[in-house]
Design a protein around this motif. Structure first.
Motif, PDB file in Angstrom:
ATOM      1  N   PHE A 252       0.823  -1.201   0.095  1.00 22.82           N
ATOM      2  CA  PHE A 252       0.023   0.061   0.152  1.00 22.82           C
ATOM      3  C   PHE A 252       0.944   1.092   0.257  1.00 22.82           C
ATOM      4  N   ASP A 253       0.338   2.429  -0.378  1.00 23.31           N
ATOM      5  CA  ASP A 253       0.893   3.737  -0.316  1.00 23.31           C
ATOM      6  C   ASP A 253       1.133   3.908   1.220  1.00 23.31           C
ATOM      7  N   GLY A 377      -1.019  -4.001   7.507  1.00 22.70           N
ATOM      8  CA  GLY A 377      -0.628  -5.192   7.826  1.00 22.70           C
ATOM      9  C   GLY A 377      -0.442  -5.647   6.499  1.00 22.70           C
ATOM     10  N   THR A 378       0.994  -6.363   6.187  1.00 20.75           N
ATOM     11  CA  THR A 378       1.221  -6.870   5.051  1.00 20.75           C
ATOM     12  C   THR A 378       1.998  -8.107   5.263  1.00 20.75           C
ATOM     13  N   ALA A 379       2.042  -8.977   4.303  1.00 19.26           N
ATOM     14  CA  ALA A 379       2.960 -10.283   4.341  1.00 19.26           C
ATOM     15  C   ALA A 379       3.144 -10.845   3.118  1.00 19.26           C
ATOM     16  N   GLY A 391       0.294 -10.020   0.124  1.00 21.95           N
ATOM     17  CA  GLY A 391      -1.031  -9.309   0.350  1.00 21.95           C
ATOM     18  C   GLY A 391      -1.121  -8.371   1.432  1.00 21.95           C
ATOM     19  N   GLY A 392      -2.233  -7.923   1.928  1.00 21.08           N
ATOM     20  CA  GLY A 392      -2.459  -6.984   3.066  1.00 21.08           C
ATOM     21  C   GLY A 392      -3.776  -6.413   3.235  1.00 21.08           C
ATOM     22  N   LEU A 393      -3.835  -5.754   4.244  1.00 15.83           N
ATOM     23  CA  LEU A 393      -5.039  -5.058   4.824  1.00 15.83           C
ATOM     24  C   LEU A 393      -4.914  -4.028   5.174  1.00 15.83           C
ATOM     25  N   ASN A 403      -5.513  -6.179  -0.416  1.00 15.06           N
ATOM     26  CA  ASN A 403      -4.491  -6.594  -1.474  1.00 15.06           C
ATOM     27  C   ASN A 403      -4.057  -7.991  -1.578  1.00 15.06           C
ATOM     28  N   LEU A 404      -4.252  -8.545  -2.896  1.00 16.91           N
ATOM     29  CA  LEU A 404      -3.442 -10.022  -2.979  1.00 16.91           C
ATOM     30  C   LEU A 404      -2.878  -9.803  -4.227  1.00 16.91           C
TER      31      LEU A 404
END
Length: 845
Positions: A252-253, A377-379, A391-393, A403-404
């Motif tokens: 994400f930005d 949060g991303t992983a 992805g992330g939230l 995001n995926l």
């Protein structure tokens, strides 16, 4: 022993000669019978057999199979099997070197050797073992078969050795002051002071970024930009941060928040587990060696057994460039294959997991926008050898983003694709949309074409980033909503290509970026291309750039195009002479569609002297002629630059300085600007000791090492070439493994004294023999005599006792040093000693 220019009158003394060497022990190529003198010669067997080493401990830089293993205190002992002095290596030392000591113990049991022996009998356990002691470089090179080394040990560092550093406070500063004179106006002043402040206590690190701005119109203003507290979390290989921070921007930005984050720190991993690299597989017919290269650089050389092999611990030299795999069979056959390799920032190794998480409140730069709670949060997970999923939230009040995506390494390059879905609700109005992003990375090795990064993004009209959402909320709640008007991106395309044309034809590059927007017509575009080459000693570069930009309307939320600009520039440079001090002349020619062409000529170089001072003079013809000159350099405690410019109707002068001030338990020290992780050297009872990389210790014995790599073995050295002759350093090199942001204290043992060359003669007037050892009253060795009975020693006492020994003979007495002569690196003193010892032979003329 008494300092004297005449021989003391003492009775003759009988001494015992050195026992003759046993048969077979006399070193070939040197006959000690050529050493003349009535006093029996010293036993030179240890020197001549042991490559110039005596049986005692030495601090040495050790390398195992050409890989540095650090600085160690190594004891040399005589080997009856080899008939010479050899390094005594314990199981603990070998384990530190990365040797598989389990295999050694097994071999020892099989051969009936004691596992608890102080020195491992490597010649018996490992017939292929060899060592090379280099006394002139204080190095010990050890060779042990790779099969007896632990896998990847050469890169793994025990976390228990990570150094949290000392308690320190520091300020990294960048200062600039400027004065301008313009015709018909009062001179104006402006100053800027940028500060990166830090405080380390235990494992915690407090950081603050701030600045002070002062000018003739607005007075002086202090601003604190960011403050946060950070520490390592070893259990999860992460960095815990509290305070003002930025969220991770790979998925994400990124936005700035006040809160807490936990981010994976890949530097905590062994070097061969960082980043992404493909797995190399193959089949060997014999006991072979597999060499893997990338862009011409050797990455690894691994012995393998017959049959299939897998190499998964590579550490590539870059994110691009195919791998060249060479299998060298035992019979000399060589088979070469190539494997494509490309990587993107989010790619990880198979089975690896990377994470970033942050939560807190949005931190508005100007304090006018809403500041809702935010979570990000991303992983990323290595699903397979060549496939990474990520992805992330991201969530806030009235906003959700999901995001995926995935990234894959293929024969055609590294490619990733991800989709972000957003839902934004502002005053009951709900908008949703998607943003698709594609990234590509590839190096075509055979054609020397490098796509550094190519990317494309498309966002639907309803898509919002978190920043867009907060801007929309601010626009609705503000009395001046248009101040938050911002463009919303529709498409974005960027590419960067570098092409080498060979040694004779130079290289060319192209980079481009193009963006379109939903709430604006036209696009924002940047295009740059250039060509560079050399002709003899002349270098030249031609570049062309084109830009078009947009600006937000002050009356509505739409944006408009502000026009375009195209410029071209030719730069030609050549050295005027040869050698380090030869200046370089540079000429520039530039022109564009919106301005008058210009031509410039300049000269830059370095001034002679101990300190490196760089100068530059430049003249430019635009509408009128302008000139400028600058002088820059590095002092022990700061870097500086002074410049002045003059043109039609104006004059200006500028002064800049950069450096750091460090407050610690030993006082305050000043030095060059430091990195995120740096070191503090302490050499007690000394001052002005030179450090490798620049700088010196201060009057308090402390000095600053400006940069260290976190979680890696750093070599810190004293520069003896920049150290006064009256200073003695026991070890000139130490190693340290700092944590990120730590300031480790690296303590060397040093002393200040005097260097004296003693000409030592016995009480009967005869000089001492070659290789007699000279010790102080406590038995510490100070030096060894040469063929004229002279010994160079370092002393801290003006008066004292010296003792010379050779074989079973001894010479003892007192000394007194003359007044110090500051103009000399060392002083010469002739002394007389009283012989003591045996009964077999009388020492007479």
């Amino acid at each position: 022993m008494a300092a004297s220019t005449t021989l003391a009158q003492t009775p003759p003394v009988t001494i015992e000669p050195t026992p003759p060497a046993t048969a077979g022990s006399a070193p070939a190529g040197f006959n000690t019978q050529f050493l003349m003198g009535k006093i029996p010669a010293a036993d030179l067997a240890d020197f001549l057999k042991g490559e110039g080493v005596l049986p005692r401990n030495y601090w040495l830089d050790v390398a195992v199979n050409r890989n540095p293993a650090g600085r160690h205190n190594v004891r040399f002992v005589r080997s009856d099997t080899l008939g010479k002095l050899v390094p005594c290596l314990t199981m603990t030392a070998l384990d530190d070197f990365g040797v598989d000591v389990g295999q050694l113990r097994t071999r020892g049991v099989e051969q009936g050797l004691e596992a608890t022996a102080p020195c491992v009998d490597l010649p018996r356990l490992v017939p292929e073992y060899t060592f090379d002691y280099q006394p002139n470089r204080l190095r010990l090179l050890i060779s042990i078969p790779q099969a007896l080394m632990r896998p990847a040990t050469r890169r793994r560092i025990d976390p228990s050795t990570w150094n949290a550093g000392a308690t320190v406070a520091f300020t990294n500063y960048s200062a600039n002051t400027r004065r301008d004179w313009r015709d018909g106006s009062t001179p104006t002043n402006s100053s800027y002071l940028g500060l990166r402040n830090g405080l380390n206590v235990g494992g915690w690190r407090l950081r603050n970024d701030s600045n002070v701005i002062s000018n003739s119109y607005g007075g002086t203003r202090f601003t604190s930009n960011r403050t946060f507290l950070q520490r390592d979390i070893d259990a999860v290989n992460g960095q815990l941060t509290l305070g003002q921070l930025y969220t991770d921007g790979q998925v994400f930005d990124g936005v700035r928040i006040r809160g807490v984050s936990l981010n994976f720190d890949e530097s905590m991993l062994p070097a061969n587990e960082r980043g992404y690299t493909p797995v190399v597989r193959g089949i060997a017919d014999t006991n072979a060696t597999v060499e893997i290269r990338q862009n011409g650089y050797l990455l690894s050389s691994t012995p393998v057994s017959p049959g299939p092999f897998v190499i998964d611990d590579l550490y590539p030299s870059g994110s691009n460039g195919e791998l060249e795999i060479t299998i060298i069979e035992a019979d000399g056959r060589r088979r070469i294959t190539r494997q494509p390799f490309g990587a993107l920032p989010m790619m990880v190794r198979a089975g690896a997991l990377r994470y970033n998480a942050a939560m807190g409140y949005y931190d508005s730069t100007y304090g006018e926008l809403p500041e809702p709670a935010v979570f990000t949060g991303t992983a990323a997970w290595g699903a397979r050898e060549n496939l990474t999923t990520f992805g992330g939230l991201q969530a806030s009040r009235g906003f959700q983003g999901l995001n995926l995506g995935g990234a894959i390494n293929t024969f055609w390059g590294a490619l990733s694709a991800d989709l972000t879905h957003s839902r934004s609700t502002t005053r009951g109005a709900s908008l949703s949309g998607q943003s698709l992003r594609l990234l590509y990375n590839k190096t075509f090795t055979r054609t020397s074409t490098n796509f550094t990064l190519a990317g494309y993004r498309y966002s639907s009209e309803g898509y919002r980033t978190l920043q867009n959402h907060i801007d929309d909320q601010g626009q609705l709640s503000s009395a001046y909503p248009t101040s938050y008007a911002a463009t919303r991106m529709r498409t974005s395309f960027n590419i960067s290509v570098y092409q080498s044309l060979g040694e004779r034809y130079g290289s060319v590059y192209v980079s481009a970026n193009d963006q379109t927007y939903w709430n604006a017509e036209g696009n924002r575009r940047t295009l740059q291309t250039g060509y560079g080459n050399t002709y003899g000693r002349i270098s030249y570069n031609l570049s062309v750039s084109h830009t078009s930009d947009m600006s937000t309307s002050s009356y509505n939320s739409m944006a408009y195009r502000t026009g375009s600009d195209t410029r071209a520039m030719l730069t030609v440079s050549a050295p005027l002479g040869s050698g380090r001090l030869a200046p370089t002349a540079t000429s520039t020619f530039s022109g564009g569609n919106n301005e008058t062409s210009s031509i410039g000529i300049g000269l830059n170089g370095v001034l002679p002297g101990d300190r490196e001072l760089y100068y530059s003079v430049y003249a430019n013809k635009y509408d009128t002629v302008s000139t400028s000159a600058s002088l820059s350099g590095r002092l022990p405690s700061t870097s500086f630059s002074v410049s002045a410019s003059q043109g039609k109707g104006y004059e200006s002068a500028n002064l800049t300085a950069n450096g750091v001030a460090v407050l610690h338990g030993g006082g305050v020290n000043f030095g060059q600007s430091v990195g995120e992780t740096f070191g503090l050297v302490h050499i007690a009872d000394t001052r002005g000791v030179g450090l490798q990389g620049g700088g010196r210790t201060g009057s308090n014995g402390y000095g600053i090492v400006t940069y260290l790599s976190p979680y890696a073995r750093n070599q810190v050295s004293v520069d003896t070439r920049k150290t006064d002759s009256d200073i003695e350093i026991e070890q000139t090199t130490l190693h340290v493994v700092p944590r990120r942001g730590a300031v480790p204290l690296i303590a060397f043992k040093g002393a200040t004294g005097r260097r004296i060359q003693f000409e030592i003669v016995a009480s009967n007037g005869l000089p001492l023999p070659l290789a007699a050892t000279v010790e102080d009253a406590e038995g510490q060795q100070l030096g060894v005599t040469d063929v004229k009975g002279r010994a160079m020693v370092f002393l801290q006492q003006e008066k004292g006792t010296l003792r010379a020994k050779w074989g079973r003979n001894e010479c003892v007495g007192e000394y007194a040093l003359p007044r110090r002569d500051a103009a000399k690196a060392y002083q010469r003193v002739k002394i007389v000693c009283l012989l003591q010892g045996g009964t077999r032979q009388q020492a007479t003329r």
